[in-house]
Write a protein that holds these residues in place. Structure first.
Motif, short mmCIF file in Angstrom:
data_model
loop_
_atom_site.label_atom_id
_atom_site.label_comp_id
_atom_site.label_asym_id
_atom_site.label_seq_id
_atom_site.Cartn_x
_atom_site.Cartn_y
_atom_site.Cartn_z
N SER A 1 -9.06 -11.28 3.66
CA SER A 1 -7.77 -10.74 4.16
C SER A 1 -8.41 -9.07 3.41
O SER A 1 -8.17 -9.03 2.25
N GLY A 2 -8.36 -7.81 3.84
CA GLY A 2 -8.74 -6.68 3.42
C GLY A 2 -8.01 -6.26 2.19
O GLY A 2 -8.07 -6.38 1.40
N SER A 3 -6.96 -6.31 2.57
CA SER A 3 -5.91 -6.27 1.41
C SER A 3 -5.59 -7.24 -0.07
O SER A 3 -5.53 -6.68 -0.45
N ARG B 1 -7.21 -5.94 -3.31
CA ARG B 1 -6.44 -5.07 -3.79
C ARG B 1 -5.79 -6.26 -4.72
O ARG B 1 -4.94 -5.29 -5.93
N SER C 1 -0.76 -13.14 3.05
CA SER C 1 -1.91 -13.44 3.09
C SER C 1 -2.75 -12.25 2.49
O SER C 1 -4.37 -13.29 1.66
N SER D 1 -1.87 -8.53 12.51
CA SER D 1 -2.65 -7.17 11.94
C SER D 1 -3.96 -7.19 12.53
O SER D 1 -4.70 -5.75 12.93
N MET E 1 0.83 6.32 10.34
CA MET E 1 0.22 5.05 10.43
C MET E 1 0.88 3.94 12.20
O MET E 1 0.76 3.40 13.13
N TYR F 1 -4.20 0.78 4.52
CA TYR F 1 -4.95 0.29 5.19
C TYR F 1 -4.84 0.22 6.79
O TYR F 1 -3.91 -1.41 6.95
N TRP F 2 -5.61 0.58 7.45
CA TRP F 2 -4.98 0.40 8.87
C TRP F 2 -6.51 0.93 9.53
O TRP F 2 -7.16 1.92 10.02
N ASP G 1 4.70 -1.53 6.70
CA ASP G 1 3.46 -2.84 6.43
C ASP G 1 3.69 -3.53 8.00
O ASP G 1 4.16 -2.75 9.16
N ALA G 2 3.20 -4.36 8.23
CA ALA G 2 2.65 -4.93 10.08
C ALA G 2 3.56 -5.92 10.40
O ALA G 2 3.04 -7.00 10.31
N MET H 1 -4.61 -3.36 14.33
CA MET H 1 -6.04 -2.61 13.94
C MET H 1 -6.84 -1.98 15.11
O MET H 1 -6.75 -1.03 15.76
N ALA I 1 0.93 -1.03 -0.12
CA ALA I 1 -0.31 0.12 0.21
C ALA I 1 1.02 1.31 -0.05
O ALA I 1 1.94 1.38 0.55
O1 PMV Z 1 -4.91 -7.23 4.93
P1 PMV Z 1 -4.44 -7.57 5.95
O2 PMV Z 1 -4.82 -8.21 7.14
O3 PMV Z 1 -3.24 -7.77 5.75
O4 PMV Z 1 -3.85 -6.03 5.89
C1 PMV Z 1 -2.53 -5.43 6.95
C2 PMV Z 1 -2.20 -3.61 6.60
C3 PMV Z 1 -1.00 -3.30 5.82
O5 PMV Z 1 -0.19 -3.86 5.30
C4 PMV Z 1 -0.29 -2.89 7.18
C5 PMV Z 1 -1.61 -2.09 5.38
C6 PMV Z 1 -1.71 -1.88 4.02
O6 PMV Z 1 -2.66 -1.24 3.08
O7 PMV Z 1 -1.71 -3.30 3.12
#
Ligand code: PMV
Length: 334
Positions: free
Chosen positions: A141-143, A146, A109, A197, A248, A20-21, A288-289, A201, A16
């Motif tokens: 997983s949110g990301s 994308r 993920s 994450s 962040m 996204y957080w 990132d995380a 979050m 990103a």
């Molecule tokens: O989709 P997750 O739960 O792995 O969260 C991703 C969070 C970050 O990588 C830190 C930021 C992002 O937007 O990818």
């Protein structure tokens, strides 16, 4: 009637540029704000899904090992969404191969759930367009929403006032840019992260006094990032990306108890990036995380800057470019 042919999909991680957080809805995986990313051409995940109509449970194999416990339940809950959409009760065999170190903030993920969403929807013969596929991947997983697309990608948070907030949150490619970026990943530590994450979050949102300030800045950063991408302005893209990521991490570190992913090795690399930039190099950091530092630069500078970072950090540095979206090909379950 569903097909018994296995379906195989490949997807890549994304990084990103505007992060996204924070989720405003944990069940639907709706983010608090939009984010903008770049899909990479490294570390693909390949996932095969095969229906097993006679089986009583899903079987998930990741990198040659059977997944158990919460990780396996997470995949089954995701597959339940696909089954609901397909109006099927069939259990499946999932065989997934990662090439990225799991859990180190290198977005395995994202690639994993994008590949699973595509392979599973194909195995269950759902015909989803890319936008619908991004909504589905988001639930894993949110990301991952994308990673359905290649190149630069904008994930819309949508609004709770929309008639269907789930429908309103999807990713789409950024098509109005010709900017070509490289990403250098300084691999400081590839062990699984100390705090997931999801938990990080939650803790940042509920306890960090800096979270809401960062969130407000992120909403502005998305618009500024889109302008900078459109203008092909690498400096603006880099500056927005670096301040958004550092903000962040500052917000996480102000949580109670703090969420600390930046190590002394991360800070050392961040200092070197600022120092080289002060000396005229065009390079900007993001994180990132996890502790790894990623550096944005122009492709023509990538090999030289990667060498410098290797020398300064004594760590491996991976060079990535813009990569493709999730793709499908039929194959055998290995
Ligand atoms: O989709 P997750 O739960 O792995 O969260 C991703 C969070 C970050 O990588 C830190 C930021 C992002 O937007 O990818």
């Amino acid at each position: 009637m569903t097909s018994l042919l296995p379906a195989t999909a490949v997807a890549h991680p994304n990084i990103a540029l505007v992060k996204y957080w924070g989720k405003r809805d944990e069940h639907l995986m709706l983010p608090c704000a939009d984010s903008v990313s770049m899909t990479l051409d490294v570390y693909p995940t390949t996932t095969t899904v095969q229906l097993r109509p006679d089986a009583t449970s899903d079987v998930v194999i990741m990198d040659g090992r059977f997944l158990r416990g919460e990780s396996s339940q997470r995949v089954t809950r995701f597959l339940d969404l696909v089954r609901t959409q397909a109006d099927s009760r069939d259990r499946v065999l999932v065989d997934s191969r990662n090439t990225a170190p799991v859990g180190a903030g290198l977005a395995s993920s994202a690639a994993g759930f994008a590949a699973l969403a595509l392979a599973a929807s194909k195995a269950f013969q759902l015909s989803l367009d890319h936008r619908a596929l991004s909504r589905l991947a988001r639930r894993g997983s949110g990301s991952a929403a994308r990673s359905v697309f290649g190149g630069f990608v904008h994930w819309h948070a949508g609004s709770d006032h929309a008639p269907d907030p789930d429908f309103a949150s999807y990713a789409e490619p950024v098509t109005d840019t010709r900017l070509d970026l490289a990403l250098l990943a300084v691999l400081l530590d590839t062990a699984p992260k100390p705090v997931s994450s999801r938990e990080a979050m939650r803790r940042t949102m509920t306890t960090s006094p800096a979270f809401h300030r960062w969130l407000a800045a992120t909403r502005t950063d998305t618009a500024l990032m889109r302008d900078a991408l459109r203008a092909g302005d690498v400096q603006a893209v880099g500056e927005i990306a670096e301040r958004n990521a550092m903000g962040m991490h500052a917000a996480m570190e102000a949580a109670v108890p703090p969420v600390v992913y930046r190590t002394s090795a991360s800070h050392h690399v961040l200092r070197q990036v600022r120092r080289l930039r002060a000396a005229g190099e065009r390079m900007w950091a993001t994180m990132d995380a996890g502790p790894n530092v990623k550096v944005l630069c122009l492709p023509g500078d990538a090999a030289r800057l990667a060498d410098q970072l290797r020398r300064l950090s004594h760590r491996p540095v991976l060079v990535a470019r813009s990569g493709p979206g999730a793709t499908l090909h039929r194959g055998e379950v290995r």
